[in-house]
Design an enzyme around this catalytic site. Structure first.
Site, PDB file in Angstrom:
ATOM      1  N   THR A  94       0.896  -1.372  -0.154  1.00 40.31           N
ATOM      2  CA  THR A  94      -0.016   0.134   0.015  1.00 40.31           C
ATOM      3  C   THR A  94       0.851   1.332   0.061  1.00 40.31           C
ATOM      4  O   THR A  94       1.649   1.701   1.132  1.00 40.31           O
ATOM      5  CB  THR A  94      -1.149  -0.006   1.203  1.00 40.31           C
ATOM      6  OG1 THR A  94      -1.846  -1.325   1.223  1.00 40.31           O
ATOM      7  CG2 THR A  94      -1.947   1.423   1.314  1.00 40.31           C
ATOM      8  N   LYS A 169      -7.885   1.661  -3.067  1.00 42.64           N
ATOM      9  CA  LYS A 169      -7.473   1.085  -1.658  1.00 42.64           C
ATOM     10  C   LYS A 169      -7.788   2.292  -0.794  1.00 42.64           C
ATOM     11  O   LYS A 169      -8.290   1.895   0.374  1.00 42.64           O
ATOM     12  CB  LYS A 169      -6.117   0.608  -1.698  1.00 42.64           C
ATOM     13  CG  LYS A 169      -5.486   0.337  -0.367  1.00 42.64           C
ATOM     14  CD  LYS A 169      -5.568  -1.063   0.061  1.00 42.64           C
ATOM     15  CE  LYS A 169      -5.178  -1.029   1.348  1.00 42.64           C
ATOM     16  NZ  LYS A 169      -5.368  -2.426   2.317  1.00 42.64           N
ATOM     17  N   LYS A 244      -1.967   4.645   8.477  1.00 40.08           N
ATOM     18  CA  LYS A 244      -1.163   4.851   7.482  1.00 40.08           C
ATOM     19  C   LYS A 244      -1.944   5.173   6.295  1.00 40.08           C
ATOM     20  O   LYS A 244      -1.820   5.952   5.566  1.00 40.08           O
ATOM     21  CB  LYS A 244      -0.309   3.641   7.128  1.00 40.08           C
ATOM     22  CG  LYS A 244       0.395   3.519   5.640  1.00 40.08           C
ATOM     23  CD  LYS A 244       0.946   2.350   5.423  1.00 40.08           C
ATOM     24  CE  LYS A 244       1.556   2.319   4.104  1.00 40.08           C
ATOM     25  NZ  LYS A 244       2.151   1.022   3.848  1.00 40.08           N
TER      26      LYS A 244
HETATM   27  P1  NAD Z   1       5.926  -6.097   7.264  1.00 39.95           P
HETATM   28  O1  NAD Z   1       6.612  -4.960   7.953  1.00 39.95           O
HETATM   29  O2  NAD Z   1       5.479  -7.406   8.217  1.00 39.95           O
HETATM   30  O3  NAD Z   1       6.486  -6.801   6.117  1.00 39.95           O
HETATM   31  C1  NAD Z   1       7.536  -6.173   4.965  1.00 39.95           C
HETATM   32  C2  NAD Z   1       8.749  -6.663   4.881  1.00 39.95           C
HETATM   33  O4  NAD Z   1       9.440  -5.934   3.954  1.00 39.95           O
HETATM   34  C3  NAD Z   1       9.560  -6.880   5.915  1.00 39.95           C
HETATM   35  O5  NAD Z   1       9.856  -8.513   6.261  1.00 39.95           O
HETATM   36  C4  NAD Z   1      10.799  -6.042   5.810  1.00 39.95           C
HETATM   37  O6  NAD Z   1      12.054  -6.719   6.231  1.00 39.95           O
HETATM   38  C5  NAD Z   1      11.091  -6.192   4.229  1.00 39.95           C
HETATM   39  N1  NAD Z   1      11.556  -5.084   3.501  1.00 39.95           N
HETATM   40  C6  NAD Z   1      11.873  -3.942   3.652  1.00 39.95           C
HETATM   41  N2  NAD Z   1      12.411  -3.277   2.853  1.00 39.95           N
HETATM   42  C7  NAD Z   1      13.075  -4.319   2.227  1.00 39.95           C
HETATM   43  C8  NAD Z   1      14.001  -4.166   1.221  1.00 39.95           C
HETATM   44  N3  NAD Z   1      14.598  -3.039   0.743  1.00 39.95           N
HETATM   45  N4  NAD Z   1      14.131  -5.513   0.194  1.00 39.95           N
HETATM   46  C9  NAD Z   1      13.653  -6.542   0.728  1.00 39.95           C
HETATM   47  N5  NAD Z   1      12.744  -6.842   1.977  1.00 39.95           N
HETATM   48  C10 NAD Z   1      12.536  -5.603   2.303  1.00 39.95           C
HETATM   49  O7  NAD Z   1       4.506  -5.478   6.639  1.00 39.95           O
HETATM   50  P2  NAD Z   1       3.282  -6.148   6.214  1.00 39.95           P
HETATM   51  O8  NAD Z   1       2.036  -6.075   7.082  1.00 39.95           O
HETATM   52  O9  NAD Z   1       3.413  -7.499   5.329  1.00 39.95           O
HETATM   53  O10 NAD Z   1       2.877  -5.127   5.075  1.00 39.95           O
HETATM   54  C11 NAD Z   1       3.227  -4.867   3.683  1.00 39.95           C
HETATM   55  C12 NAD Z   1       2.626  -4.066   3.154  1.00 39.95           C
HETATM   56  O11 NAD Z   1       1.074  -4.542   2.773  1.00 39.95           O
HETATM   57  C13 NAD Z   1       2.397  -2.625   3.460  1.00 39.95           C
HETATM   58  O12 NAD Z   1       2.563  -1.631   2.490  1.00 39.95           O
HETATM   59  C14 NAD Z   1       1.074  -2.534   4.131  1.00 39.95           C
HETATM   60  O13 NAD Z   1       0.492  -1.293   4.268  1.00 39.95           O
HETATM   61  C15 NAD Z   1       0.304  -3.444   3.398  1.00 39.95           C
HETATM   62  N6  NAD Z   1      -0.823  -4.140   3.812  1.00 39.95           N
HETATM   63  C16 NAD Z   1      -0.662  -4.865   5.207  1.00 39.95           C
HETATM   64  C17 NAD Z   1      -1.979  -5.613   5.588  1.00 39.95           C
HETATM   65  C18 NAD Z   1      -1.741  -6.174   6.900  1.00 39.95           C
HETATM   66  O14 NAD Z   1      -2.844  -6.318   7.421  1.00 39.95           O
HETATM   67  N7  NAD Z   1      -0.521  -6.348   7.522  1.00 39.95           N
HETATM   68  C19 NAD Z   1      -3.217  -5.461   4.972  1.00 39.95           C
HETATM   69  C20 NAD Z   1      -3.135  -4.773   3.842  1.00 39.95           C
HETATM   70  C21 NAD Z   1      -2.000  -4.210   3.212  1.00 39.95           C
END
Ligand code: NAD
Length: 298
Positions: A94, A169, A244
């Protein structure tokens, strides 16, 4: 058909999404800067690639699921040149609509194709393979991605051109944030007027107050046994993620000159809640904040 896929960002969402692509029979080469996320994904059959550039090198499609726009743009800067010409990049993070459009432009400038395809459904949906994808980009790119998205989700909607998925979204989540505050305020007002939560629920759930925030994610314990309110407000959809998304909606509204009065106020309220008591709570826990600020017990 088995394809070779790259999946970068194997966190709460990306980890189970990549695992579902493996389960569907694809070869998935993964990368995450956090070694524990990479190790967890490897147990599900994702092959650690060693670096993002190596993950994308022989991929037919590249998925990203990263925290924010700057992560996506920085990563694209590093890996676009490492992919085969014409590779399809699908960003499921997102991020701001403007960042998504910049990512599309940068991909196109070096001969790559792209979709922005953020999701709703949370970690539960990612694990169960029941996410909803909202996609922005060309129709051919959407058609190509659809079978892959189907391995991770139940529904994919092609919303329009570059950035349209992110636009859908943040508009959807602005509705959700505002409606959760509205439902919560109504319960706190009802309590002060001597109404039981169940009585208000029974009326509103079958009247014009009906909405998802009330009947699925009900912010007070009791009426909907599966809602986070019955489990000490454990997420669910965490308040910081709602904060966010509302911030992204507020930024888009301000830069477009759109007067989303309630959206802006919801962004402020969720930001305050997420920075305080709601840091690790479901977004429906904002009802406790409202109750407390009204002089009641959280
Ligand atoms: P998270 O922090 O658990 O996962 C993100 C991952 O990206 C981490 O493991 C981090 O180490 C990795 N990362 C960061 N920079 C990196 C790079 N340069 N190279 C490789 N890996 C890298 O977050 P999440 O909850 O999985 O959310 C991810 C996305 O999904 C966000 O944009 C969030 O807004 C969106 N989202 C989350 C949810 C939810 O319920 N968690 C729901 C809908 C959308």
């Amino acid at each position: 058909m088995t394809t070779t896929l790259a999946f970068i960002g194997l966190g709460h969402m990306g980890g189970p999404m990549a695992a579902n692509l493996v389960r569907a029979g694809h070869r998935v080469r993964g990368h995450d800067t956090a070694s524990e996320q990479l190790a967890a994904a490897a147990t599900a059959g994702v092959e650690p690639a060693g670096s993002a550039a190596r993950a994308v090198a022989d991929a037919d499609a590249v998925f990203t699921m990263l925290p924010a726009g700057r992560h996506v743009l920085d990563l694209y800067q590093d890996v676009l040149a490492a992919a085969r010409p014409g590779t399809l990049f699908v960003d499921c993070s997102t991020i701001a609509v403007a960042d998504a459009r910049t990512a599309h432009d940068r991909a196109a400038a070096v001969g790559m194709r792209m979709l922005d395809a953020p999701v709703s459904g949370g970690v539960v949906g990612a694990e169960a393979g029941t996410l909803t994808f909202m996609a922005g980009g060309g129709p051919d790119e959407f058609a190509e991605a659809e079978p892959l998205l189907a391995a991770m989700g139940r529904k994919s909607v092609h919303c329009g051109g570059p950035g349209a998925g992110q636009a859908a979204k943040i508009c959807n989540n602005m509705i959700l944030g505002i409606s959760m505050i509205a439902v919560s305020e109504a319960f706190v007002l009802g309590e002060s007027l001597g109404l039981t939560p169940q009585a208000l629920y029974d009326v509103a759930a079958t009247s014009s107050g009906q909405c998802w925030a009330l009947t699925t994610n009900c912010p007070v314990p009791g009426p909907v046994p599966t809602s986070p309110a019955n489990h000490d407000y454990r997420p669910g959809f965490a308040a910081p993620l709602m904060a966010k998304d509302l911030r992204l909606a507020a930024d888009a509204a301000r830069s477009g000159g759109v007067r989303t009065e309630l959206g802006l106020r919801a962004a402020e309220l969720y930001q305050a809640y997420a920075q305080g008591a709601g840091a690790e709570a479901d977004f429906s826990g904002i009802v406790r904040d409202i109750r407390q600020r009204s002089g009641g017990q959280a």
